[in-house]
Write a protein that holds these residues in place. Structure first.
Motif, PDB file in Angstrom:
ATOM      1  N   THR A  86       0.836  -1.210   0.000  1.00 49.19           N
ATOM      2  CA  THR A  86       0.000   0.000   0.000  1.00 49.19           C
ATOM      3  C   THR A  86       0.869   1.257   0.000  1.00 49.19           C
ATOM      4  O   THR A  86       0.574   2.208  -0.714  1.00 49.19           O
ATOM      5  CB  THR A  86      -0.984   0.018   1.178  1.00 49.19           C
ATOM      6  OG1 THR A  86      -0.267  -0.065   2.409  1.00 49.19           O
ATOM      7  CG2 THR A  86      -1.982  -1.129   1.083  1.00 49.19           C
ATOM      8  N   ASN A  87       1.955   1.244   0.756  1.00 47.42           N
ATOM      9  CA  ASN A  87       2.881   2.387   0.757  1.00 47.42           C
ATOM     10  C   ASN A  87       3.503   2.600  -0.620  1.00 47.42           C
ATOM     11  O   ASN A  87       3.615   3.731  -1.091  1.00 47.42           O
ATOM     12  CB  ASN A  87       3.980   2.211   1.806  1.00 47.42           C
ATOM     13  CG  ASN A  87       3.470   2.367   3.218  1.00 47.42           C
ATOM     14  OD1 ASN A  87       2.440   2.993   3.451  1.00 47.42           O
ATOM     15  ND2 ASN A  87       4.176   1.778   4.158  1.00 47.42           N
ATOM     16  N   ALA A  88       3.919   1.514  -1.268  1.00 51.28           N
ATOM     17  CA  ALA A  88       4.555   1.614  -2.584  1.00 51.28           C
ATOM     18  C   ALA A  88       3.582   2.178  -3.615  1.00 51.28           C
ATOM     19  O   ALA A  88       3.962   3.009  -4.441  1.00 51.28           O
ATOM     20  CB  ALA A  88       5.075   0.244  -3.028  1.00 51.28           C
ATOM     21  N   ILE A  89       2.336   1.758  -3.563  1.00 53.96           N
ATOM     22  CA  ILE A  89       1.333   2.265  -4.505  1.00 53.96           C
ATOM     23  C   ILE A  89       1.148   3.769  -4.329  1.00 53.96           C
ATOM     24  O   ILE A  89       1.153   4.522  -5.300  1.00 53.96           O
ATOM     25  CB  ILE A  89       0.004   1.497  -4.353  1.00 53.96           C
ATOM     26  CG1 ILE A  89       0.166   0.094  -4.954  1.00 53.96           C
ATOM     27  CG2 ILE A  89      -1.153   2.245  -5.007  1.00 53.96           C
ATOM     28  CD1 ILE A  89      -0.995  -0.838  -4.706  1.00 53.96           C
ATOM     29  N   VAL A  90       1.027   4.198  -3.093  1.00 55.37           N
ATOM     30  CA  VAL A  90       0.849   5.629  -2.823  1.00 55.37           C
ATOM     31  C   VAL A  90       2.093   6.418  -3.241  1.00 55.37           C
ATOM     32  O   VAL A  90       1.987   7.481  -3.859  1.00 55.37           O
ATOM     33  CB  VAL A  90       0.483   5.864  -1.344  1.00 55.37           C
ATOM     34  CG1 VAL A  90       0.508   7.339  -0.988  1.00 55.37           C
ATOM     35  CG2 VAL A  90      -0.890   5.261  -1.039  1.00 55.37           C
ATOM     36  N   GLU A  91       3.280   5.895  -2.936  1.00 52.66           N
ATOM     37  CA  GLU A  91       4.528   6.576  -3.309  1.00 52.66           C
ATOM     38  C   GLU A  91       4.667   6.733  -4.820  1.00 52.66           C
ATOM     39  O   GLU A  91       5.250   7.698  -5.295  1.00 52.66           O
ATOM     40  CB  GLU A  91       5.731   5.802  -2.761  1.00 52.66           C
ATOM     41  CG  GLU A  91       5.894   5.918  -1.266  1.00 52.66           C
ATOM     42  CD  GLU A  91       6.951   4.978  -0.717  1.00 52.66           C
ATOM     43  OE1 GLU A  91       7.607   4.257  -1.508  1.00 52.66           O
ATOM     44  OE2 GLU A  91       7.119   4.943   0.515  1.00 52.66           O
ATOM     45  N   LEU A  92       4.120   5.783  -5.587  1.00 51.11           N
ATOM     46  CA  LEU A  92       4.196   5.855  -7.044  1.00 51.11           C
ATOM     47  C   LEU A  92       3.074   6.708  -7.637  1.00 51.11           C
ATOM     48  O   LEU A  92       2.977   6.831  -8.856  1.00 51.11           O
ATOM     49  CB  LEU A  92       4.158   4.450  -7.649  1.00 51.11           C
ATOM     50  CG  LEU A  92       5.434   3.632  -7.468  1.00 51.11           C
ATOM     51  CD1 LEU A  92       5.227   2.202  -7.945  1.00 51.11           C
ATOM     52  CD2 LEU A  92       6.589   4.276  -8.219  1.00 51.11           C
ATOM     53  N   GLY A  93       2.223   7.267  -6.776  1.00 50.56           N
ATOM     54  CA  GLY A  93       1.174   8.167  -7.264  1.00 50.56           C
ATOM     55  C   GLY A  93      -0.201   7.547  -7.349  1.00 50.56           C
ATOM     56  O   GLY A  93      -1.130   8.163  -7.881  1.00 50.56           O
ATOM     57  N   GLY A  94      -0.370   6.358  -6.830  1.00 54.62           N
ATOM     58  CA  GLY A  94      -1.671   5.696  -6.866  1.00 54.62           C
ATOM     59  C   GLY A  94      -2.588   6.181  -5.759  1.00 54.62           C
ATOM     60  O   GLY A  94      -2.136   6.694  -4.736  1.00 54.62           O
ATOM     61  N   GLU A  95      -3.876   6.010  -5.993  1.00 58.72           N
ATOM     62  CA  GLU A  95      -4.885   6.350  -4.996  1.00 58.72           C
ATOM     63  C   GLU A  95      -5.644   5.073  -4.642  1.00 58.72           C
ATOM     64  O   GLU A  95      -6.258   4.436  -5.503  1.00 58.72           O
ATOM     65  CB  GLU A  95      -5.852   7.391  -5.561  1.00 58.72           C
ATOM     66  CG  GLU A  95      -6.829   7.899  -4.540  1.00 58.72           C
ATOM     67  CD  GLU A  95      -7.678   9.036  -5.076  1.00 58.72           C
ATOM     68  OE1 GLU A  95      -8.817   9.182  -4.579  1.00 58.72           O
ATOM     69  OE2 GLU A  95      -7.229   9.768  -5.974  1.00 58.72           O
ATOM     70  N   LEU A  96      -5.572   4.681  -3.374  1.00 57.88           N
ATOM     71  CA  LEU A  96      -6.224   3.459  -2.933  1.00 57.88           C
ATOM     72  C   LEU A  96      -7.738   3.625  -2.978  1.00 57.88           C
ATOM     73  O   LEU A  96      -8.282   4.609  -2.490  1.00 57.88           O
ATOM     74  CB  LEU A  96      -5.779   3.097  -1.512  1.00 57.88           C
ATOM     75  CG  LEU A  96      -4.279   2.802  -1.360  1.00 57.88           C
ATOM     76  CD1 LEU A  96      -3.910   2.669   0.107  1.00 57.88           C
ATOM     77  CD2 LEU A  96      -3.896   1.557  -2.125  1.00 57.88           C
ATOM     78  N   ARG A  97      -8.422   2.652  -3.574  1.00 56.55           N
ATOM     79  CA  ARG A  97      -9.880   2.655  -3.674  1.00 56.55           C
ATOM     80  C   ARG A  97     -10.506   1.588  -2.789  1.00 56.55           C
ATOM     81  O   ARG A  97     -11.589   1.771  -2.282  1.00 56.55           O
ATOM     82  CB  ARG A  97     -10.325   2.435  -5.124  1.00 56.55           C
ATOM     83  CG  ARG A  97      -9.806   3.467  -6.087  1.00 56.55           C
ATOM     84  CD  ARG A  97     -10.394   4.808  -5.768  1.00 56.55           C
ATOM     85  NE  ARG A  97      -9.909   5.805  -6.724  1.00 56.55           N
ATOM     86  CZ  ARG A  97     -10.347   7.030  -6.762  1.00 56.55           C
ATOM     87  NH1 ARG A  97     -11.267   7.431  -5.918  1.00 56.55           N
ATOM     88  NH2 ARG A  97      -9.861   7.877  -7.635  1.00 56.55           N
ATOM     89  N   HIS A  98      -9.826   0.472  -2.658  1.00 56.24           N
ATOM     90  CA  HIS A  98     -10.268  -0.622  -1.772  1.00 56.24           C
ATOM     91  C   HIS A  98      -9.004  -1.211  -1.169  1.00 56.24           C
ATOM     92  O   HIS A  98      -8.101  -1.632  -1.892  1.00 56.24           O
ATOM     93  CB  HIS A  98     -11.033  -1.694  -2.550  1.00 56.24           C
ATOM     94  CG  HIS A  98     -11.477  -2.825  -1.681  1.00 56.24           C
ATOM     95  ND1 HIS A  98     -12.651  -2.786  -0.979  1.00 56.24           N
ATOM     96  CD2 HIS A  98     -10.886  -3.991  -1.383  1.00 56.24           C
ATOM     97  CE1 HIS A  98     -12.776  -3.911  -0.291  1.00 56.24           C
ATOM     98  NE2 HIS A  98     -11.711  -4.661  -0.517  1.00 56.24           N
ATOM     99  N   ASN A  99      -8.943  -1.243   0.151  1.00 52.15           N
ATOM    100  CA  ASN A  99      -7.733  -1.710   0.816  1.00 52.15           C
ATOM    101  C   ASN A  99      -8.122  -2.635   1.950  1.00 52.15           C
ATOM    102  O   ASN A  99      -8.133  -2.261   3.105  1.00 52.15           O
ATOM    103  CB  ASN A  99      -6.924  -0.517   1.342  1.00 52.15           C
ATOM    104  CG  ASN A  99      -5.627  -0.938   1.985  1.00 52.15           C
ATOM    105  OD1 ASN A  99      -5.206  -2.083   1.862  1.00 52.15           O
ATOM    106  ND2 ASN A  99      -4.999  -0.016   2.692  1.00 52.15           N
TER     107      ASN A  99
END
Length: 154
Positions: free
Chosen positions: A79-92
């Motif tokens: 989850t951290n890596a996704i956010v760091e790459l510019g992603g927005e979590l929709r379902h976690n």
């Protein structure tokens, strides 16, 4: 010469409008979610990659391996890596994660979905464009960037 320049300008305007319309369409969609407990298979367009595709399939990418029993730590790193790459979590919510990535130009939206299996020590991943045909390998590169971040975090 003047008519050629006008033709080029009209073509460029039409392309720009077409891309803008597709970008709006992509923002209206959502991640496909799980299908029978698995990530949805890629279609026939080359704008999708998945670790659940057969190894002989052009859509195939390797899943992200981790030491079984370490799922909670790996999930947090993911989850951290996704956010760091510019992603927005929709379902976690383990075992499934959905995130979106929006392109800088035109604002096209891509979906990244992950399904973690603690038993096999694998994060299965699917990254796909919502609209269009080709993605110029953006989704494959995104998966490899996530893999590199998760490998570096361990």
């Amino acid at each position: 010469m003047k008519s050629l320049l006008i033709s080029i300008a009209v073509l460029a305007l039409a392309l720009g409008i077409g891309f803008a319309v597709m970008a709006v369409q992509s923002r209206a969609g959502k991640a496909p979610g799980l299908v029978d407990g698995q990530l949805k298979p890629c279609g026939d367009k080359p704008n999708c990659v998945s670790s659940m595709a057969r190894a002989s399939d052009s859509h195939h990418v390797d899943g992200i391996r981790f030491k079984p029993g370490n799922a909670d730590t790996v999930w947090a790193e993911l989850t951290n890596a996704i956010v760091e790459l510019g992603g927005e979590l929709r379902h976690n919510g383990p075992p499934y994660l959905a995130a979106t990535f929006t392109s800088d130009v035109f604002g096209f939206v891509d979906d990244v979905e992950c399904l973690i299996s603690n038993e096999s020590g694998t994060i299965h991943i699917r990254s796909a464009s919502r609209v269009g045909y080709s993605d110029l390998d953006v989704n494959r590169k995104r998966v490899e960037a996530l893999r590199a971040r998760l490998t570096a975090a361990r």
